[in-house]
Design an enzyme around this catalytic site. Structure first.
Site, PDB file in Angstrom:
ATOM      1  N   HIS A  17     -37.272  -3.867 -23.830  1.00 60.38           N
ATOM      2  CA  HIS A  17     -36.658  -3.228 -23.114  1.00 60.38           C
ATOM      3  C   HIS A  17     -36.533  -2.168 -23.272  1.00 60.38           C
ATOM      4  O   HIS A  17     -35.379  -1.013 -22.516  1.00 60.38           O
ATOM      5  CB  HIS A  17     -35.695  -4.214 -22.407  1.00 60.38           C
ATOM      6  CG  HIS A  17     -36.162  -5.566 -22.216  1.00 60.38           C
ATOM      7  ND1 HIS A  17     -35.358  -6.897 -22.655  1.00 60.38           N
ATOM      8  CD2 HIS A  17     -36.391  -6.029 -21.469  1.00 60.38           C
ATOM      9  CE1 HIS A  17     -35.788  -7.505 -21.776  1.00 60.38           C
ATOM     10  NE2 HIS A  17     -36.340  -7.310 -21.491  1.00 60.38           N
ATOM     11  N   LYS A  41     -31.052 -19.763 -13.044  1.00 59.34           N
ATOM     12  CA  LYS A  41     -31.189 -19.142 -14.141  1.00 59.34           C
ATOM     13  C   LYS A  41     -30.275 -19.257 -15.491  1.00 59.34           C
ATOM     14  O   LYS A  41     -29.481 -18.985 -14.486  1.00 59.34           O
ATOM     15  CB  LYS A  41     -31.874 -17.306 -14.304  1.00 59.34           C
ATOM     16  CG  LYS A  41     -33.253 -17.815 -15.165  1.00 59.34           C
ATOM     17  CD  LYS A  41     -34.031 -15.918 -15.005  1.00 59.34           C
ATOM     18  CE  LYS A  41     -35.066 -15.775 -16.367  1.00 59.34           C
ATOM     19  NZ  LYS A  41     -35.662 -14.711 -16.020  1.00 59.34           N
ATOM     20  N   ARG A  90     -46.765  -6.470 -19.103  1.00 58.23           N
ATOM     21  CA  ARG A  90     -46.622  -6.327 -20.213  1.00 58.23           C
ATOM     22  C   ARG A  90     -48.228  -6.884 -20.157  1.00 58.23           C
ATOM     23  O   ARG A  90     -49.284  -5.997 -19.980  1.00 58.23           O
ATOM     24  CB  ARG A  90     -46.204  -7.587 -21.237  1.00 58.23           C
ATOM     25  CG  ARG A  90     -45.179  -7.277 -21.688  1.00 58.23           C
ATOM     26  CD  ARG A  90     -43.939  -8.182 -22.881  1.00 58.23           C
ATOM     27  NE  ARG A  90     -43.665  -8.496 -20.568  1.00 58.23           N
ATOM     28  CZ  ARG A  90     -42.833  -9.495 -20.786  1.00 58.23           C
ATOM     29  NH1 ARG A  90     -41.619 -10.310 -21.907  1.00 58.23           N
ATOM     30  NH2 ARG A  90     -41.914 -10.053 -19.469  1.00 58.23           N
ATOM     31  N   SER A 128     -37.789 -12.100 -24.144  1.00 53.94           N
ATOM     32  CA  SER A 128     -36.610 -12.603 -25.415  1.00 53.94           C
ATOM     33  C   SER A 128     -37.039 -13.843 -25.252  1.00 53.94           C
ATOM     34  O   SER A 128     -36.218 -14.346 -26.005  1.00 53.94           O
ATOM     35  CB  SER A 128     -35.009 -12.230 -24.049  1.00 53.94           C
ATOM     36  OG  SER A 128     -35.528 -11.276 -23.241  1.00 53.94           O
TER      37      SER A 128
HETATM   38  P1  ADP Z   1     -36.660 -10.400 -15.367  1.00 54.60           P
HETATM   39  O1  ADP Z   1     -36.209 -12.261 -15.849  1.00 54.60           O
HETATM   40  O2  ADP Z   1     -36.224 -10.227 -14.538  1.00 54.60           O
HETATM   41  O3  ADP Z   1     -38.300 -10.844 -15.754  1.00 54.60           O
HETATM   42  P2  ADP Z   1     -36.500  -8.956 -18.048  1.00 54.60           P
HETATM   43  O4  ADP Z   1     -35.570  -9.644 -18.883  1.00 54.60           O
HETATM   44  O5  ADP Z   1     -37.232 -10.276 -18.345  1.00 54.60           O
HETATM   45  O6  ADP Z   1     -35.584 -10.003 -16.243  1.00 54.60           O
HETATM   46  O7  ADP Z   1     -37.883  -8.766 -18.250  1.00 54.60           O
HETATM   47  C1  ADP Z   1     -37.014  -7.694 -17.328  1.00 54.60           C
HETATM   48  C2  ADP Z   1     -37.914  -5.853 -17.435  1.00 54.60           C
HETATM   49  O8  ADP Z   1     -38.667  -6.063 -17.965  1.00 54.60           O
HETATM   50  C3  ADP Z   1     -39.103  -7.047 -16.576  1.00 54.60           C
HETATM   51  O9  ADP Z   1     -40.066  -6.075 -15.590  1.00 54.60           O
HETATM   52  C4  ADP Z   1     -40.263  -6.993 -17.727  1.00 54.60           C
HETATM   53  O10 ADP Z   1     -41.415  -7.235 -17.522  1.00 54.60           O
HETATM   54  C5  ADP Z   1     -40.040  -6.310 -18.502  1.00 54.60           C
HETATM   55  N1  ADP Z   1     -40.203  -6.416 -20.227  1.00 54.60           N
HETATM   56  C6  ADP Z   1     -39.880  -7.324 -21.362  1.00 54.60           C
HETATM   57  N2  ADP Z   1     -40.197  -7.457 -21.858  1.00 54.60           N
HETATM   58  C7  ADP Z   1     -40.632  -6.034 -21.799  1.00 54.60           C
HETATM   59  C8  ADP Z   1     -41.782  -6.121 -22.893  1.00 54.60           C
HETATM   60  N3  ADP Z   1     -42.050  -6.143 -24.377  1.00 54.60           N
HETATM   61  N4  ADP Z   1     -42.629  -4.732 -22.824  1.00 54.60           N
HETATM   62  C9  ADP Z   1     -42.051  -3.932 -21.382  1.00 54.60           C
HETATM   63  N5  ADP Z   1     -41.481  -4.663 -20.683  1.00 54.60           N
HETATM   64  C10 ADP Z   1     -41.055  -5.333 -21.032  1.00 54.60           C
END
Ligand code: ADP
Length: 162
Positions: A17, A41, A90, A128
């Site tokens: 992130h 969620k 990703r 996460s």
């Molecule tokens: P959500 O529940 O909205 O998917 P996340 O916190 O899991 O929320 O992710 C928020 C954004 O960050 C999403 O667009 C996700 O694809 C991106 N993201 C999460 N982890 C990574 C990573 N390791 N590299 C790039 N983008 C990421």
């Protein structure tokens, strides 16, 4: 002056992130990072905790703010005068969900574009949920999350190690 929003669960925020935030902040004039609260969620960290961890993460970054939002993302973006929704991508596995969300948001607010930033290959497998799983098993998560988040995860899971 292009204003963008980057929304997510951030449960917890990871180095993946952080990488997206840094890169988006270098492109857009203003970046609003928001903890998107989805009542459906179940999350490990409260909204306040996730906002707190993100605030530590972006401390020192120019033109980046952090808050939370309970409304529709496009309504939040409009309230911030943002014309861009940033998302990270990703693997191919992200694509279906992100594609649907982007099309839905486009339908709701045609003036807002979703912009995807490709993950740094270093963080391709970082999520996460994986971080929480590793932390709960007592694995070393240094380098996957910033030190402050690592401390918060240790506080949460430290006592559960067997
Ligand atoms: P959500 O529940 O909205 O998917 P996340 O916190 O899991 O929320 O992710 C928020 C954004 O960050 C999403 O667009 C996700 O694809 C991106 N993201 C999460 N982890 C990574 C990573 N390791 N590299 C790039 N983008 C990421």
């Amino acid at each position: 002056m292009i204003v963008a929003v980057y929304a997510g669960s951030f449960d917890p925020p990871t180095c993946g992130h952080e990488d997206i935030i840094r890169r988006a902040a270098a492109i857009f004039r203003e970046l609003h990072v928001t903890v998107f609260t989805n009542p459906e969620k179940r999350t490990a960290f409260s909204v306040a905790d996730r906002v707190d961890m993100l605030k530590h993460m972006v401390a020192g970054m120019q033109h980046v703010s952090v808050d939370s939002c309970q409304s529709l993302l496009v309504d939040y973006a409009s309230a911030k005068n943002a014309s861009i929704i940033v998302r990270g991508l990703r693997a191919v596995s992200d694509f279906d969900y992100e594609f649907t969300m982007a099309l839905m948001n486009k339908k709701l607010a045609p003036h807002i574009e979703t912009v995807f930033i490709m993950t740094n290959p270093e963080y391709l497998y970082l999520s996460s949920s994986k971080v929480k799983e590793l932390a709960s098993l007592g694995a070393d998560i240094g380098g996957l999350v910033p030190p402050y988040v690592e401390t918060r995860l240790k506080e949460m899971f430290g006592s559960r190690k067997s």
